[in-house]
Design a protein around this motif. Structure first.
Motif, short mmCIF file in Angstrom:
data_model
loop_
_atom_site.label_atom_id
_atom_site.label_comp_id
_atom_site.label_asym_id
_atom_site.label_seq_id
_atom_site.Cartn_x
_atom_site.Cartn_y
_atom_site.Cartn_z
N ILE A 136 -3.05 -6.29 -8.98
CA ILE A 136 -4.70 -5.73 -8.91
C ILE A 136 -3.60 -4.46 -8.40
N PRO A 183 -4.81 -3.59 -4.24
CA PRO A 183 -6.22 -4.00 -3.71
C PRO A 183 -7.00 -3.40 -1.80
N HIS A 209 -9.81 1.54 -5.65
CA HIS A 209 -8.88 0.08 -4.68
C HIS A 209 -10.41 -1.39 -4.88
#
Length: 365
Positions: free
Chosen positions: A311, A314, A338
């Motif tokens: 990711i 995040p 996000h």
């Protein structure tokens, strides 16, 4: 299991060249700012189309030293504001703050993941002295708009090119040659990655290049002659030699990335998954980033089906503990990004069967 990124396989292609370079390096007896750094600087400047390349310790230092250089040249001062995307990696912000300037976060565009130009004009004040477009995920920022705003308000343009090695705009100009100066990272996972930390500054500004060369090496103009209070941020000689092995293959590797991305975009048919858009060579897909509404559920699904992911990133900048001064600001688009982004496997050494599986698994989600 399909890994998010198989760095071992990626670098194995160059193993014999790396060993030869290391043996030459070891035999040379010259380990700091030697011929390999000089040669890489010449080659990378030519690749980007710029007059100058200065190798430094990492991408963060590259951005900071550009700012510090412009301060010494009288083009920036402590307290000046630099406009920057609200959804970038924190290193972009750290570089600005460590240099004594003020980052001004600008809301993101949910399609390009770059600046929202509807918001940027309202953020310009008398203190605004530069724009720092971030070529996020491997895609060149909308530079025509950036440069138009910069020219209108007489602002410097400093590219954060940490993720976009080799990308070209519609006129064939490379990232790193689209503003006044650019900072690159050669972190191992980058499209042009070292086997450790490394970075570089590219510019056509000879005065800036001269200043930065001093700043990276204690402010030294010649041995034991210090013109400025500088830093210790030099591209490592052995890393420069490894980067020289990889640079001739960068365009070919980027083409492989775009081909995989094209397959993803054309063959993934799932309304639950928002895919990126791209055209031409402006995107080199350092990351292939999709969005899903229920990311936790999607992560579980990918893990169950043995598809690697990461990711990027995040936590929104204004929610980071280290950036408390931004905690009361609101960036709903950036926050949404996000909360929803997830990066899929992307590498020039991915096999067709692996790409097939990623597509199949995503279509079945």
């Amino acid at each position: 299991m399909i890994p998010f990124l198989n760095l071992q396989a990626y670098n194995q292609r160059f193993e014999n060249d790396f060993k030869e370079k290391f043996n030459s390096f070891l035999a040379s007896g010259y380990y700091i700012l030697g011929n390999e750094v000089k040669a890489f600087e010449t080659e990378f400047a030519a690749f980007c189309g710029t007059k100058h390349c200065i190798g430094v310790g990492n991408g963060l230092d590259a951005l900071r030293l550009i700012i510090e250089g412009y301060k010494l040249l009288g083009k920036l001062s402590n307290g000046d504001e630099i406009l920057v995307a609200s959804n970038t990696y924190i290193a972009t912000i750290i570089a600005i703050k460590q240099a004594g300037l003020q980052p001004v976060l600008v809301e993101a565009d949910e399609t390009t993941y770059n600046f929202s130009f509807k918001k940027i004009q309202s953020q310009i004040t008398t203190k605004t002295k530069a724009i720092m477009p971030v070529h996020l995920y491997g895609e060149i920022s909308p530079m025509d708009e950036v440069l138009e705003i910069a020219n209108q308000h007489q602002l410097l343009v400093i590219e954060d090119a940490a993720q976009v090695h080799g990308a070209k705009d519609n006129d064939g100009n490379r990232a790193g040659n689209l503003g006044d100066a650019a900072g690159f990272s050669f972190y191992p996972t980058k499209n042009l990655g070292a086997l450790g930390d490394g970075g570089a500054i590219t510019t056509n500004d000879s005065d800036l290049a001269e200043i930065v060369k001093k700043l990276r090496n204690y402010g030294t103009s010649s041995k034991y002659v210090n013109d400025e209070i500088g830093f210790n941020s030099r591209l490592d000689e052995i890393q420069a030699s490894f980067l020289r092995c990889k640079l001739p293959y960068l365009d070919e590797d980027n083409l492989k990335r775009r081909n995989i991305a094209q397959r993803y975009v054309s063959e993934i048919k799932n309304k639950k998954i928002i895919l990126p858009t791209f055209e031409g060579e402006s995107h080199v897909f350092h990351l292939f980033v999709v969005r899903v509404e229920n990311r936790n559920h999607f992560e579980t699904y990918l893990t169950k089906n043995e598809i690697g992911f990461l990711i990027h990133y995040p936590i929104a900048l204004h929610h980071q503990k280290a950036l408390k001064e931004f905690k009361d600001l609101s960036f709903p688009v950036s926050e949404m990004i996000h909360q929803q982004v997830i990066s899929l496997p992307m590498s020039p050494v991915m096999k067709d069967i692996e790409v097939d599986k990623v597509i199949s698994v995503l279509n079945a989600y």
